[in-house]
Design an enzyme around this catalytic site. Structure first.
Site, PDB file in Angstrom:
ATOM      1  N   ASP A   6       7.219  31.976 -11.519  1.00  0.00           N
ATOM      2  CA  ASP A   6       8.252  31.062 -11.021  1.00  0.00           C
ATOM      3  C   ASP A   6       9.239  31.737 -10.082  1.00  0.00           C
ATOM      4  O   ASP A   6      10.362  32.096 -10.463  1.00  0.00           O
ATOM      5  CB  ASP A   6       9.003  30.441 -12.203  1.00  0.00           C
ATOM      6  CG  ASP A   6       8.090  29.551 -13.020  1.00  0.00           C
ATOM      7  OD1 ASP A   6       6.994  29.201 -12.518  1.00  0.00           O
ATOM      8  OD2 ASP A   6       8.452  29.224 -14.164  1.00  0.00           O
TER       9      ASP A   6
ATOM     10  N   GLU B  76       2.502  34.160 -21.917  1.00  0.00           N
ATOM     11  CA  GLU B  76       3.072  35.528 -22.158  1.00  0.00           C
ATOM     12  C   GLU B  76       3.055  35.904 -23.632  1.00  0.00           C
ATOM     13  O   GLU B  76       2.950  37.092 -23.893  1.00  0.00           O
ATOM     14  CB  GLU B  76       4.495  35.592 -21.597  1.00  0.00           C
ATOM     15  CG  GLU B  76       4.556  35.505 -20.083  1.00  0.00           C
ATOM     16  CD  GLU B  76       4.163  34.139 -19.527  1.00  0.00           C
ATOM     17  OE1 GLU B  76       4.426  33.143 -20.205  1.00  0.00           O
ATOM     18  OE2 GLU B  76       3.569  34.104 -18.454  1.00  0.00           O
TER      19      GLU B  76
ATOM     20  N   ASP C   9      -1.179  28.799 -18.138  1.00  0.00           N
ATOM     21  CA  ASP C   9       0.240  29.073 -17.902  1.00  0.00           C
ATOM     22  C   ASP C   9       0.906  29.357 -19.250  1.00  0.00           C
ATOM     23  O   ASP C   9       0.297  29.162 -20.305  1.00  0.00           O
ATOM     24  CB  ASP C   9       0.841  27.824 -17.227  1.00  0.00           C
ATOM     25  CG  ASP C   9       2.269  28.030 -16.788  1.00  0.00           C
ATOM     26  OD1 ASP C   9       2.654  29.188 -16.567  1.00  0.00           O
ATOM     27  OD2 ASP C   9       3.002  27.037 -16.666  1.00  0.00           O
TER      28      ASP C   9
HETATM   29  C1  GLC Z   1       5.765  27.028 -15.566  1.00  0.00           C
HETATM   30  C2  GLC Z   1       4.818  27.504 -14.493  1.00  0.00           C
HETATM   31  C3  GLC Z   1       4.841  26.543 -13.325  1.00  0.00           C
HETATM   32  C4  GLC Z   1       4.505  25.151 -13.803  1.00  0.00           C
HETATM   33  C5  GLC Z   1       5.449  24.717 -14.929  1.00  0.00           C
HETATM   34  C6  GLC Z   1       5.047  23.388 -15.548  1.00  0.00           C
HETATM   35  O1  GLC Z   1       7.073  27.113 -15.143  1.00  0.00           O
HETATM   36  O2  GLC Z   1       5.079  28.815 -14.088  1.00  0.00           O
HETATM   37  O3  GLC Z   1       3.955  26.970 -12.318  1.00  0.00           O
HETATM   38  O4  GLC Z   1       4.577  24.235 -12.759  1.00  0.00           O
HETATM   39  O5  GLC Z   1       5.467  25.691 -15.944  1.00  0.00           O
HETATM   40  O6  GLC Z   1       3.763  23.423 -16.050  1.00  0.00           O
END
Ligand code: GLC
Length: 800
Positions: free
Chosen positions: A483, A408, A405
């Site tokens: 998200d 980017e 995650d």
């Molecule tokens: C980001 C991710 C989400 C995750 C969060 C905490 O917002 O996109 O899926 O739960 O981080 O790790």
């Protein structure tokens, strides 16, 4: 301030007249009087690569996107010329280069114009960064339409849009918001029932304009790098997509459990909560294969550590979950906490593996753990180092999948939400700034993760998921759309985005079912599950800030309906697994938008609610509250209503009833659909009898079924079965042949065959060319079903 008035005045520059050209194997290099060079490489009979350099200076030819294992080669390459033009002719394309300005035009072999330069290649010199802004514009014909570009949250047909690629963390993004998490600079053009593709392999910020600025012009450009693009000729959209996917690669087949239902939340902790969640799934008889640990499992959000208060014995917990049929998936982010007591930080520092700013300081930025540094995943040594960290997590603790995650890369509380542009990267030995490496960072992190998971999960197959990626990233990871929000609009977006990702090479994709931010109503959650079970990746995930999002949270009715749909997914696992096999082997997307299915029917060109799941299912989600049905378009052909077997003729729009416990699902006539019994998780039971649902057709139709061990690498050594079913239906009889190719010894013993829509009552039968009594094949005339040995070779049923 330094200005360069000469450059400022230059504006757009263009190639001048051609002075020479030279062929070198599969490439032809054209040179203009003002020193522009264009190299056209014949990659395949239907694919050309075009690379331009000003002043004759090409970059080192390096791409992260191109799959080194792609099939290459062509059968014809002729060059002809006259006073005005030079022609490159392959078996499928004629490419014309105009002498006076180096513009190109592509024709099919019948001479039909497919795509031609408008201004063609032009550029603007960049004094600030060096190099050029490289630009290309093409003429667009009336009625031309555009598709592709990965995860864009906008209407499926891109005509009239201007979009760009710069991987961005967009919490709770909205419709039409650009840019999102992925950069996939690939699109498909369609006109005169012929399709072509453009893959602009440039990792700088790229821009696409589809008749937005000027009505009949499509253009694409980048903030740096080379004008380097592939022209891919169809003429079918399917041909363009499979060729693009072959060029940029496909993943290896995921383990079957990864196709099950997954449950996630930010975050399930401590251990007792995770156990309770697991027990709830089993007690509610709600099938589930994977549970996710979000960032709170870590010690202060330090990657590769555990919070021992919450999870005192992770190995034991993971084992116990596994005994109950659950795989545990854990998150890993790229930010490494600056902390001198933290071994990974210290080791990375010592090895000089973290990204640095132009003048030498480390790239520091705030993420979940506070101030962090970031491994430079574009350095092969760093990728290896990162991969090795999965030894404990995967190899020892037994985590089965990794979720990447924030890659980017996301940085909190700074303008632009990411690294400043001066950050330096290795780029596999082609040193560069973040301008060039930004869009590739997430993909290279996912690549490092994939290598690590693959190594330590062996002899099983890896499962990984990433938020950010670039073209070709599908080789290393599945993905989700980030998200999103619990809203009806986002349900619409989910449908569009997953279809778009599918035709952009990224089939293994899904959304946060129910929405990440905000709380869905029971109705929205139900409708989203109904769509989500037809997405290649099926996971419920939410931020946890707005309430619970487990299926039983919304009450008995929602639980029962969502269970019914998740059970349907589990029944369809052999069908879905076959679609994955066709994707991973033959590059065929798992979801097919209607325009992919029937591009000759212009009714499909602007539609995106309906899609084809695998080969034979037509799906149309309900995307509005309080409705008992909807209008939908049924593409041409005959289709069975999945719920009641009524047959309708397509090529028209219809109203379809769909109260909350239903949704529009149709099956193509002639289809043979394999189904498993419902399981609570993949491989819960050894399956000895599979169902085959045969949808009668007056005519012929083939269906296929792929089988292997559901995990491991034996299939790579040919230990799998590929069954082809050939159906021939007539007014008074039906004939089904089965051809089994392969050496896999499956647990299957029998097949329960159910007929839908037979226009006659069965009177007699032959199996493997011998007369058999109806009792001996277990004929059940109420259900219209029989039972055969799994290895039957042919079945002939005759009516009165
Ligand atoms: C980001 C991710 C989400 C995750 C969060 C905490 O917002 O996109 O899926 O739960 O981080 O790790």
């Amino acid at each position: 301030m330094i200005t360069n008035t000469e450059l400022e005045k230059k504006g757009n520059l263009f190639p001048s007249k051609l002075v020479s050209y030279e062929q070198n194997g599969d490439s032809i290099c054209f040179t203009s009087e003002n020193g522009v060079q264009l190299i056209i490489t014949v990659v395949r009979d239907s694919m050309l690569r075009l690379r331009y350099a000003t002043d004759g200076i090409f970059e080192n030819d390096f791409s992260y996107a191109i799959d080194q294992d792609q099939s290459h080669g062509y059968s014809v390459l002729d060059i002809t010329e006259d006073d005005e033009f030079i022609w490159i002719i392959t078996e499928q394309i004629k490419c014309r280069i105009t002498r006076k300005d180096m513009r190109t035009a592509m024709f099919d072999v019948e001479g039909a114009l497919i795509l031609q330069d408008e201004l063609g290649f032009h550029w603007e010199e960049s004094f600030e960064f060096g190099g050029n802004y490289v630009k290309m514009s093409k003429s667009t014909v009336d009625g031309e339409n555009f598709y592709g570009l990965g995860d864009k949250p906008t209407s499926f047909n891109l005509k009239g849009k201007r979009l760009s690629n710069w991987n961005t963390d967009q919490y709770a993004f909205g419709k039409d918001l650009d840019e999102l998490y992925k950069a996939i600079p690939f699109y498909i053009g369609l006109h005169s029932a012929k399709a072509y593709g453009i893959f602009f392999d440039n990792t700088f910020k790229t821009h696409f304009d589809f008749c937005h600025e000027r009505r009949n012009i499509t253009s694409f450009w980048a903030d740096g790098g080379e004008m380097n693009y592939y022209f891919i000729y169809g003429p079918k959209i399917g041909d363009v997509v499979t060729k693009y996917t072959n060029l940029t690669g496909r993943p290896e087949l995921p383990p079957m459990w990864a196709l099950g239902y997954h449950q996630s939340k930010w975050s399930y902790y401590p251990e007792a909560k995770v156990k309770e969640l697991a027990a709830n799934f089993r007690n509610n008889r709600f099938p589930c294969d994977a549970l996710y640990l979000d960032i709170d499992y870590m010690d202060g959000f330090r990657c590769f550590t555990w919070n021992k208060d919450y999870f005192p014995e992770p190995k034991r917990m993971v084992e116990e979950l596994e005994e109950d049929g659950f795989k545990t998936v854990a998150i890993i982010d790229p930010g490494i906490k600056i902390d001198n007591e933290y071994p990974i930080f210290k080791d990375g520092l010592e090895k000089d593996y973290f990204c640095k700013r132009a003048d030498g300081p480390y790239m520091q930025g705030k993420v979940w753990p506070g101030k962090c540094v970031f491994p430079d995943f574009t350095n092969p040594k760093v990728r290896e180092w990162w991969a090795d960290h999965y030894k404990t997590l995967i190899g020892e603790i037994g985590i089965k999948g990794i979720w990447n995650d924030m890659n980017e890369p996301a940085v909190m509380e700074v303008p632009g939400k990411t690294f400043p542009l001066d950050v330096r990267h290795d780029y596999d030995g082609n040193r560069c700034s973040h301008r060039k490496a930004h869009n590739i960072f997430g993909m290279q992190m996912a690549r490092a993760t994939y290598e690590g998971v693959r190594k330590y999960i062996f002899p099983k197959r890896p499962f990984t998921i990433t938020r950010a990626s670039y073209s070709g990233g599908q080789r290393f990871s599945s993905t989700w759309t980030g998200d999103n929000l619990a809203s009806w609009e986002h349900l619409w977006l989910a449908n569009t985005q997953i279809q778009r990702l599918g035709i952009s090479g990224f089939s293994f994709a899904g959304t946060d079912i129910g929405g990440f931010a905000d709380q869905p109503t029971g109705e929205l959650f139900t409708r989203w599950i109904q769509l989500g079970v037809f997405h290649p990746f099926c996971r419920v995930h939410s931020s946890g800030d707005h309430g619970e999002q487990e299926p039983w949270y919304f009450g008995e009715e929602v639980l029962n309906i969502t269970r019914k749909f998740v059970e349907l997914r589990y029944q369809l696992l052999p069908y879905l697994y076959t679609a994955f096999y066709q994707y991973c082997k033959d590059n065929i997307p798992i979801l097919k938008p209607l325009v992919y299915f029937d591009q000759e029917d212009i009714q499909t060109h602007y539609r995106s609610d309906e899609f084809i799941f695998g080969e034979h299912f037509l799906i149309c989600p309900i995307q509005e509250p309080n409705v008992q049905g909807r209008r939908m378009y049924i593409p041409r052909g005959q289709w069975y209503n999945f719920w009641n077997d009524t047959v309708i003729e397509g090529g028209k729009e219809l109203w379809v009833d769909a109260p909350l416990d239903s949704m529009p699902i149709y099956v193509k006539e002639g289809a043979i659909i394999p189904k498993y019994p419902v399981q609570q998780y993949v491989d819960e039971i050894e399956i000895e009898e599979i169902n085959l649902d045969i949808y009668y057709k007056n005519g012929k139709q083939n269906s296929v079924l792929y089988e292997d061990d559901h995990d491991g690498y034996d299939y790579k050594m040919g230990i799998f079965n590929f069954r082809t079913f050939k159906l021939t239906g007539k007014t008074n009889d039906i004939f089904v042949q089965q051809h089994v190719n392969g050496t896999y010894k499956s647990s299957l013993k029998t097949m329960k065959i159910t007929f839908h829509g037979l226009p006659f009552t069965i009177k007699s039968a032959t199996v493997n060319n011998e007369d058999v009594s109806l009792e001996s094949i277990g004929y059940d005339n109420e259900r219209n079903s029989i039972i055969l040995q799994e290895n039957f070779t042919d079945l002939h049923l005759i009516g009165e």
